[in-house]
Scaffold this motif. Structure first.
Motif, PDB file in Angstrom:
ATOM      1  N   ALA A 160      -1.670   8.384   5.806  1.00 16.73           N
ATOM      2  CA  ALA A 160      -2.457   8.763   4.634  1.00 16.73           C
ATOM      3  C   ALA A 160      -2.100   7.895   3.434  1.00 16.73           C
ATOM      4  O   ALA A 160      -0.953   7.522   3.247  1.00 16.73           O
ATOM      5  CB  ALA A 160      -2.185  10.226   4.294  1.00 16.73           C
ATOM      6  N   LEU A 161      -3.105   7.605   2.628  1.00 21.02           N
ATOM      7  CA  LEU A 161      -2.870   6.961   1.345  1.00 21.02           C
ATOM      8  C   LEU A 161      -2.475   8.030   0.344  1.00 21.02           C
ATOM      9  O   LEU A 161      -2.989   9.151   0.392  1.00 21.02           O
ATOM     10  CB  LEU A 161      -4.142   6.255   0.865  1.00 21.02           C
ATOM     11  N   GLU A 162      -1.591   7.688  -0.572  1.00 20.02           N
ATOM     12  CA  GLU A 162      -1.117   8.666  -1.550  1.00 20.02           C
ATOM     13  C   GLU A 162      -2.241   9.184  -2.441  1.00 20.02           C
ATOM     14  O   GLU A 162      -2.158  10.290  -2.945  1.00 20.02           O
ATOM     15  CB  GLU A 162       0.012   8.077  -2.393  1.00 20.02           C
ATOM     16  N   GLN A 163      -3.306   8.403  -2.635  1.00 18.74           N
ATOM     17  CA  GLN A 163      -4.392   8.860  -3.507  1.00 18.74           C
ATOM     18  C   GLN A 163      -5.425   9.721  -2.780  1.00 18.74           C
ATOM     19  O   GLN A 163      -6.358  10.225  -3.397  1.00 18.74           O
ATOM     20  CB  GLN A 163      -5.071   7.683  -4.224  1.00 18.74           C
ATOM     21  N   GLN A 164      -5.259   9.927  -1.446  1.00 16.84           N
ATOM     22  CA  GLN A 164      -6.190  10.787  -0.708  1.00 16.84           C
ATOM     23  C   GLN A 164      -5.881  12.259  -0.956  1.00 16.84           C
ATOM     24  O   GLN A 164      -4.722  12.653  -0.959  1.00 16.84           O
ATOM     25  CB  GLN A 164      -6.086  10.528   0.799  1.00 16.84           C
ATOM     26  N   PRO A 165      -6.921  13.088  -1.101  1.00 18.59           N
ATOM     27  CA  PRO A 165      -6.680  14.536  -1.192  1.00 18.59           C
ATOM     28  C   PRO A 165      -6.141  15.044   0.148  1.00 18.59           C
ATOM     29  O   PRO A 165      -6.492  14.516   1.207  1.00 18.59           O
ATOM     30  CB  PRO A 165      -8.061  15.119  -1.476  1.00 18.59           C
ATOM     31  N   SER A 207       0.849  -1.192   0.000  1.00 16.92           N
ATOM     32  CA  SER A 207       0.000   0.000   0.000  1.00 16.92           C
ATOM     33  C   SER A 207       0.882   1.238   0.000  1.00 16.92           C
ATOM     34  O   SER A 207       1.979   1.222   0.531  1.00 16.92           O
ATOM     35  CB  SER A 207      -0.903   0.016   1.233  1.00 16.92           C
ATOM     36  N   ASN A 208       0.389   2.295  -0.573  1.00 16.77           N
ATOM     37  CA  ASN A 208       1.171   3.520  -0.691  1.00 16.77           C
ATOM     38  C   ASN A 208       0.806   4.491   0.429  1.00 16.77           C
ATOM     39  O   ASN A 208       0.052   5.427   0.234  1.00 16.77           O
ATOM     40  CB  ASN A 208       0.932   4.161  -2.064  1.00 16.77           C
ATOM     41  N   PHE A 209       1.365   4.230   1.609  1.00 17.43           N
ATOM     42  CA  PHE A 209       1.092   5.066   2.768  1.00 17.43           C
ATOM     43  C   PHE A 209       2.190   6.096   2.967  1.00 17.43           C
ATOM     44  O   PHE A 209       3.358   5.846   2.686  1.00 17.43           O
ATOM     45  CB  PHE A 209       1.025   4.216   4.048  1.00 17.43           C
ATOM     46  N   VAL A 210       1.783   7.258   3.474  1.00 17.47           N
ATOM     47  CA  VAL A 210       2.721   8.286   3.904  1.00 17.47           C
ATOM     48  C   VAL A 210       2.340   8.610   5.343  1.00 17.47           C
ATOM     49  O   VAL A 210       1.158   8.768   5.657  1.00 17.47           O
ATOM     50  CB  VAL A 210       2.603   9.567   3.035  1.00 17.47           C
ATOM     51  N   GLU A 211       3.331   8.651   6.214  1.00 22.27           N
ATOM     52  CA  GLU A 211       3.082   9.024   7.601  1.00 22.27           C
ATOM     53  C   GLU A 211       3.298  10.528   7.714  1.00 22.27           C
ATOM     54  O   GLU A 211       4.407  11.016   7.561  1.00 22.27           O
ATOM     55  CB  GLU A 211       4.037   8.261   8.525  1.00 22.27           C
TER      56      GLU A 211
END
Length: 97
Positions: free
Chosen positions: A32-37, A14-18
């Protein structure tokens, strides 16, 4: 960011950013997921820090360099590292409302 650039061990691909979001000096960590605004992260940070007196659109999002970020862009569009710190502050002229 290409898949080959992802750091290993990040939640089963999954493409998560902390994102550490500092709201009026109070830090909160949002995954957050990278595809979330970005505005979704802003809303979560405001809820977690109980800063609900002002609507989310009254809060500016800035990076560590003080640059204003577009809340409608997706997290992945900013090219953040896997961990990043952002800052929320009320827009000028809103605090006294």
């Amino acid at each position: 960011m290409q898949d080959s650039e992802k750091k290993p061990g990040s939640d089963h691909g999954s493409n998560f950013v902390e994102i550490t979001v500092v709201v009026n000096g109070q830090p909160v960590v949002i995954r957050a997921l990278e595809q979330q605004p970005l505005h979704v992260i802003r809303q979560k940070a405001l809820e977690e820090t109980k800063n609900l007196a002002q609507p989310p659109e009254n809060w500016e999002i800035k990076n560590e360099g003080g640059e204003l970020l577009d809340p409608d862009k997706k997290v992945g569009e900013f090219g953040f590292d896997m961990q990043v710190t952002l800052f929320l502050s009320l827009k000028a002229g809103v605090a006294g409302v």
